[in-house]
Design an enzyme around this catalytic site. Structure first.
Site, mmCIF file in Angstrom:
data_model
loop_
_atom_site.group_PDB
_atom_site.id
_atom_site.type_symbol
_atom_site.label_atom_id
_atom_site.label_comp_id
_atom_site.label_asym_id
_atom_site.label_seq_id
_atom_site.Cartn_x
_atom_site.Cartn_y
_atom_site.Cartn_z
ATOM 1 N N GLU A 166 0.802 -1.224 0.000
ATOM 2 C CA GLU A 166 0.000 0.000 0.000
ATOM 3 C C GLU A 166 0.840 1.281 0.000
ATOM 4 O O GLU A 166 0.861 2.036 0.986
ATOM 5 C CB GLU A 166 -0.969 -0.004 1.188
ATOM 6 C CG GLU A 166 -1.939 -1.167 1.140
ATOM 7 C CD GLU A 166 -2.983 -1.133 2.259
ATOM 8 O OE1 GLU A 166 -2.795 -0.396 3.229
ATOM 9 O OE2 GLU A 166 -3.987 -1.837 2.144
ATOM 10 N N GLU A 351 -5.828 -8.145 -0.030
ATOM 11 C CA GLU A 351 -6.540 -7.779 1.205
ATOM 12 C C GLU A 351 -7.954 -7.366 0.870
ATOM 13 O O GLU A 351 -8.189 -6.607 -0.079
ATOM 14 C CB GLU A 351 -5.901 -6.581 1.935
ATOM 15 C CG GLU A 351 -4.651 -6.886 2.677
ATOM 16 C CD GLU A 351 -4.088 -5.668 3.411
ATOM 17 O OE1 GLU A 351 -4.864 -4.782 3.821
ATOM 18 O OE2 GLU A 351 -2.853 -5.622 3.543
HETATM 19 O O1 IFM Z 1 -4.719 -3.147 8.874
HETATM 20 C C1 IFM Z 1 -4.564 -2.609 7.612
HETATM 21 C C2 IFM Z 1 -3.386 -3.242 6.902
HETATM 22 O O2 IFM Z 1 -2.210 -3.108 7.625
HETATM 23 C C3 IFM Z 1 -3.183 -2.587 5.563
HETATM 24 N N1 IFM Z 1 -4.399 -2.557 4.789
HETATM 25 C C4 IFM Z 1 -5.595 -2.086 5.443
HETATM 26 C C5 IFM Z 1 -5.792 -2.800 6.756
HETATM 27 C C6 IFM Z 1 -7.074 -2.291 7.431
HETATM 28 O O3 IFM Z 1 -6.990 -0.930 7.691
#
Ligand code: IFM
Length: 444
Positions: A166, A351
């Protein structure tokens, strides 16, 4: 919703994701300090000033955590290897740290889980934060050194490596909005971080390819850009948000160019000769990771400095984070990535998940809302495959309730409930629903 692994192509990887600082416990194993420790220790940054020193104690409880993945019939596990644990001062190796990940990867393989490794999920060693972190070009070279060191030890056994998790969060959220460590609110720092994080990615890929490492990718997060109204001004605001959040990173990598509407604001603050780095940033990828959670509504904010965007909550049902539930957005980004950027390149949903105020009652957590969320996003993924996106896997965020950064331990994303006083793990109803969907029909 009745979906099972048989609704997806053969070989599709189902798994769950975590990240080192959020679960391991940075107090253990001679891990070095990172910028999240000091950010959390500064009043006002993190709910209750909580940090990741103990977290879920995964450092000691990892065998039982891997057992949970295996018992749910998962095929893969997305984890990260903390830079501060492997190199506490950002340069020299901590043998205990590297041994820990060695055991962890062997533990995955012993349980039939494909290890999907992420190199940077936000543990900037404090020694490198002191010299400017991602605002300093030299950090990119240190990151390539770290990539090489950890890959020399694990590279023969991991299924895939993502360089960065990210970049939008690393750069914009942390250097422009000031919400994550290092908590800066400075356009020059943000412009530099936005470029340097991709340069770090490029240098890491170059180094690992030089070592013969396969299956290299990056994990980008995407946020569906809706508008408050149909006015041209609000449309322009949403397009700019799309540029800053969604297009900057993917276009830097796949087109070796940054979106012009974003450069209008950031251009004067970019590091000198940034254009010369674009071929390195734009090297070939083997796969793309897509993280998707929500959409946001944008409006023009007259009278405010660039980017002059006002972001407001929308009307849809929301998670504990206040994020709208909008599975259509996942379908949008999977098909958009395939059509506009990566073609047939393998895409993984690296994710997707939701926070919920889960309650443990009589030994049970009933999180029906998460089951619905999960299966709606799996259905969106299945539709994206039908519509031509080459999606190869789906990782739920997250296996465990964990340290949700600036939100401390308050927001629960896990398939498995963690009691942060006792560290007891209790699989929630969503975990059991996913396990049923992933069970193999052996015909017995
Ligand atoms: O917890 C985070 C993760 O570390 C990175 N992506 C989003 C998740 C939720 O906010």
């Amino acid at each position: 919703m009745s979906l099972s692994r048989y609704d997806f192509p053969e070989g599709f990887v189902f798994g769950a994701a975590t990240a080192a600082y959020q679960i391991e416990g940075s107090a253990f194993g001679n891990c070095g300090p990172c910028h999240w420790d000091t950010f959390a220790a500064t009043p006002g940054n993190v709910v209750r000033a909580e940090d990741g020193s103990k977290a879920c104690d995964h450092y000691h409880q990892w065998p039982a955590d891997l057992d949970l993945l295996q018992a749910a019939h998962m095929d893969g596990y997305r984890f990260s290897t903390s830079w501060a644990r492997v190199m506490p001062d950002g340069v020299n190796i901590n043998p205990e740290g590297i041994d820990f990940y060695d055991r962890l990867v062997d533990g995955m393989l012993a349980r039939g889980l494909q290890p999907f490794q992420t190199l940077y999920h936000w543990e900037m060693p404090s020694a490198l934060a002191d010299t400017g972190g991602w605002t300093n070009r030299d950090t990119c070279h240190r990151f390539a050194d770290f990539s090489e060191a950890i890959t020399r030890r694990l590279g023969d056994r991991v299924a895939a490596i993502a360089t960065i998790n990210e970049p939008w969060c690393v750069a914009w959220l942390s250097h422009f909005l000031g919400v994550h460590a290092p908590g800066l609110r400075d356009i020059r720092a943000a412009a530099r971080a936005m470029h340097h994080i991709l340069l770090a990615h490029g240098l890491s890929v170059e180094r690992l390819r030089g070592m013969g490492q396969q299956n290299l990718g990056i994990v980008l997060n995407f946020d569906y850009p809706a508008t408050v109204s149909a006015s041209p001004e609000d449309q322009t605001a949403a397009n700019l948000w799309d540029g800053i959040f969604n297009r900057w990173y993917i276009e830097g990598i796949t087109r070796q160019a940054y979106p012009s509407n974003v450069l209008e604001g950031l251009g004067p603050h970019m590091p000198a000769h940034w254009q010369d780095d674009m071929p390195l940033i734009g090297q070939k990828l083997d796969w793309l990771g897509v993280n998707y959670y929500t959409r946001n509504l944008h409006a023009h904010a007259p009278g405010t400095p660039w980017p002059s965007i006002r972001t407001v909550p929308g009307p849809l049902p929301k998670t504990q984070m206040g994020w709208e539930i909008y599975p259509e957005g996942l379908h949008h980004f999977l098909t958009r990535m395939a059509k506009d950027y990566v073609g047939d390149l393998p895409i993984y949903v690296t994710e997707n998940g939701m926070a919920n105020a889960d309650q443990l009652e009589d030994g049970v957590v009933n999180d029906r809302i998460r089951e619905d969320f999960l299966f709606a996003h799996l259905a969106a993924t299945k539709q994206a495959i039908a519509d031509g996106a080459n999606v190869k896997g789906f990782f739920y965020w997250s296996l465990l309730d964990n340290y949700e950064w600036a939100e401390g331990y308050e927001k629960r994303f896990g398939l498995v409930h963690v009691d942060f006083a006792t560290l007891a793990r209790t699989p929630k109803s969503s975990y059991h629903a996913l396990a049923r969907a992933l069970a193999r029909n052996t015909g017995a």
